[in-house]
Design an enzyme around this catalytic site. Structure first.
Site, PDB file in Angstrom:
ATOM      1  N   ARG A 120       0.881  -1.167   0.000  1.00 50.03           N
ATOM      2  CA  ARG A 120       0.000   0.000   0.000  1.00 50.03           C
ATOM      3  C   ARG A 120       0.919   1.218   0.000  1.00 50.03           C
ATOM      4  O   ARG A 120       1.602   1.487   0.986  1.00 50.03           O
ATOM      5  CB  ARG A 120      -0.908  -0.022   1.231  1.00 50.03           C
ATOM      6  CG  ARG A 120      -1.959   1.099   1.257  1.00 50.03           C
ATOM      7  CD  ARG A 120      -2.862   0.932   2.460  1.00 50.03           C
ATOM      8  NE  ARG A 120      -3.755   2.067   2.625  1.00 50.03           N
ATOM      9  CZ  ARG A 120      -4.987   2.139   2.126  1.00 50.03           C
ATOM     10  NH1 ARG A 120      -5.460   1.123   1.414  1.00 50.03           N
ATOM     11  NH2 ARG A 120      -5.742   3.201   2.322  1.00 50.03           N
ATOM     12  N   GLN A 123     -10.229  -2.979  -3.620  1.00 49.00           N
ATOM     13  CA  GLN A 123     -11.491  -2.394  -3.164  1.00 49.00           C
ATOM     14  C   GLN A 123     -12.602  -2.665  -4.168  1.00 49.00           C
ATOM     15  O   GLN A 123     -13.739  -2.930  -3.797  1.00 49.00           O
ATOM     16  CB  GLN A 123     -11.333  -0.886  -2.960  1.00 49.00           C
ATOM     17  CG  GLN A 123     -12.606  -0.197  -2.496  1.00 49.00           C
ATOM     18  CD  GLN A 123     -13.079  -0.672  -1.140  1.00 49.00           C
ATOM     19  OE1 GLN A 123     -12.314  -0.637  -0.180  1.00 49.00           O
ATOM     20  NE2 GLN A 123     -14.331  -1.108  -1.044  1.00 49.00           N
ATOM     21  N   ASP A 165     -16.138   8.715  -2.862  1.00 48.74           N
ATOM     22  CA  ASP A 165     -14.930   8.514  -2.072  1.00 48.74           C
ATOM     23  C   ASP A 165     -14.598   9.849  -1.410  1.00 48.74           C
ATOM     24  O   ASP A 165     -15.158  10.884  -1.771  1.00 48.74           O
ATOM     25  CB  ASP A 165     -13.782   8.050  -2.986  1.00 48.74           C
ATOM     26  CG  ASP A 165     -12.523   7.675  -2.219  1.00 48.74           C
ATOM     27  OD1 ASP A 165     -12.622   7.378  -1.012  1.00 48.74           O
ATOM     28  OD2 ASP A 165     -11.431   7.688  -2.823  1.00 48.74           O
ATOM     29  N   ARG A 224     -14.108  -6.855   1.787  1.00 44.62           N
ATOM     30  CA  ARG A 224     -12.669  -6.751   1.537  1.00 44.62           C
ATOM     31  C   ARG A 224     -11.987  -8.045   1.986  1.00 44.62           C
ATOM     32  O   ARG A 224     -11.095  -8.573   1.307  1.00 44.62           O
ATOM     33  CB  ARG A 224     -12.085  -5.559   2.306  1.00 44.62           C
ATOM     34  CG  ARG A 224     -12.356  -4.189   1.723  1.00 44.62           C
ATOM     35  CD  ARG A 224     -11.564  -3.931   0.445  1.00 44.62           C
ATOM     36  NE  ARG A 224     -10.130  -4.045   0.646  1.00 44.62           N
ATOM     37  CZ  ARG A 224      -9.360  -3.056   1.093  1.00 44.62           C
ATOM     38  NH1 ARG A 224      -9.879  -1.876   1.383  1.00 44.62           N
ATOM     39  NH2 ARG A 224      -8.052  -3.235   1.233  1.00 44.62           N
ATOM     40  N   CYS A 271     -15.937   3.335   0.009  1.00 44.47           N
ATOM     41  CA  CYS A 271     -14.850   2.450   0.441  1.00 44.47           C
ATOM     42  C   CYS A 271     -14.389   2.721   1.869  1.00 44.47           C
ATOM     43  O   CYS A 271     -13.688   1.889   2.448  1.00 44.47           O
ATOM     44  CB  CYS A 271     -13.679   2.550  -0.533  1.00 44.47           C
ATOM     45  SG  CYS A 271     -12.893   4.173  -0.591  1.00 44.47           S
ATOM     46  N   HIS A 296      -6.931   1.278  -7.003  1.00 41.03           N
ATOM     47  CA  HIS A 296      -7.254   0.570  -5.756  1.00 41.03           C
ATOM     48  C   HIS A 296      -8.071  -0.675  -6.136  1.00 41.03           C
ATOM     49  O   HIS A 296      -9.253  -0.793  -5.784  1.00 41.03           O
ATOM     50  CB  HIS A 296      -8.053   1.489  -4.841  1.00 41.03           C
ATOM     51  CG  HIS A 296      -8.130   1.018  -3.415  1.00 41.03           C
ATOM     52  ND1 HIS A 296      -7.461  -0.107  -2.952  1.00 41.03           N
ATOM     53  CD2 HIS A 296      -8.816   1.523  -2.334  1.00 41.03           C
ATOM     54  CE1 HIS A 296      -7.719  -0.270  -1.679  1.00 41.03           C
ATOM     55  NE2 HIS A 296      -8.539   0.687  -1.277  1.00 41.03           N
TER      56      HIS A 296
END
Length: 306
Positions: free
Chosen positions: A102, A132, A223, A291, A263, A129
């Site tokens: 990450r 996700q 987001d 997830r 998310c 991402h």
């Protein structure tokens, strides 16, 4: 051997295969059946950007699969600071069976993967991402919103938006993206998505009007407007994003049975209202849990395709 850096590298069939495997494992776990599919294997988790859901989901997932996850923050290793990325990649991949990173720069992920002897997973980069989106689509599948979906993304043209573009382009569904002027998606990623959409039949619309995007949508998603590393831009961004909050008035333009996804972390009354976030259309908690299950499917799939 396959890496998982962006959905662009995967076919529709492979994405659905990963998700089907994740759902199979999820059903087993709900029945308290834990198969050691990755027994005695080790996942190195490299965090240059912190995260609640990413750490918990990968660490718990690896444990439930019979393996072990090793947390490595930027204080623990010398990735890109004093030691070349290629050296870190070659050393860690000689000791571990899989690596999740990450980070900020997507190019660092690509460099690490090019020198790794084991699969590398993108846990988030500034460009994409993808893990996700596996969880998001799994959530859509579970409530039937994967059947001819119309997805509206409202907000910043960031890594989440880029990943939605790739998912839609690969799976062939309709995606409408609404961003303020000056905050549009990376034009090169849009071009890639549009080219892929011609093959899959996906319909992708880019607009600056959130209402245009949401009208008749079956899935509405957003987001944060201020991602990690953008804190200095907070005041400017909040001003520039006026009119882009997903509130009850905006959700009312979507289908009556539309769902809301985010998310997380979500900043209430900024990009989304409290009423929508806690409302009956919100599936943010189911999405967050997925997830765990989607990533287990991914790790088992990658192990099978070494």
């Amino acid at each position: 051997m396959r890496h998982f850096l962006t959905l662009k590298d995967y076919t529709k069939e492979e994405i659905l295969e990963i998700l089907a495997l994740g759902l199979e494992i999820k059903h087993e776990v709900k029945a308290k059946v834990f198969k050691p599919r990755l027994a005695h294997q080790t996942l190195a988790m490299i965090f240059e950007k912190s995260s609640t859901r990413t750490r918990v989901s990968f660490e718990v997932g690896m444990f439930q699969l019979g393996g072990h996850a090793l947390f490595l923050s930027n204080r623990d290793i010398h990735l890109g600071r004093g030691e070349p990325v290629k050296d870190t990649a070659r050393v860690i991949s000689s000791m571990c069976d899989m690596v999740m990173i990450r980070t900020y720069e997507h190019s660092k992920l690509e460099e690490f993967a090019s020198h790794s002897k084991v699969p590398v997973i993108n846990g988030l980069s500034d460009s994409y991402h993808p893990v996700q989106l596996l969880a998001d689509y799994m959530t859509m599948m579970e409530c039937g919103k994967d059947i001819n979906p119309v997805v509206a993304y409202v907000g910043d043209g960031n890594n989440m938006t880029h990943s939605w573009l790739m998912l839609a382009a690969k799976l062939g569904f309709e995606l409408r993206v609404a961003t303020p002027k000056g905050y549009e998606c990376d034009p090169l990623i849009v071009i890639d998505a549009m080219e892929l959409a011609q093959e899959s039949g996906a319909k992708i619309t880019i607009t600056n009007d959130p209402k245009e995007a949401v009208v008749g949508a079956s899935v509405v998603t957003t987001d944060t407007w201020i991602s990690m590393g953008q804190e200095d831009e907070k005041t400017q961004r909040i001003n520039d994003f006026k009119g882009y909050i997903v509130d009850e008035a905006l959700m009312a333009l979507a289908r009556e049975d539309a769902i809301f996804l985010h998310c997380l972390p979500a900043y209430r009354e900024v990009e989304v209202s409290e009423a929508v976030l806690e409302g009956k259309q919100s599936l943010i908690l189911e999405e967050a849990e997925n997830r765990l299950h989607a990533q287990k499917g991914l790790m088992v799939w990658l192990d099978k395709h070494r």
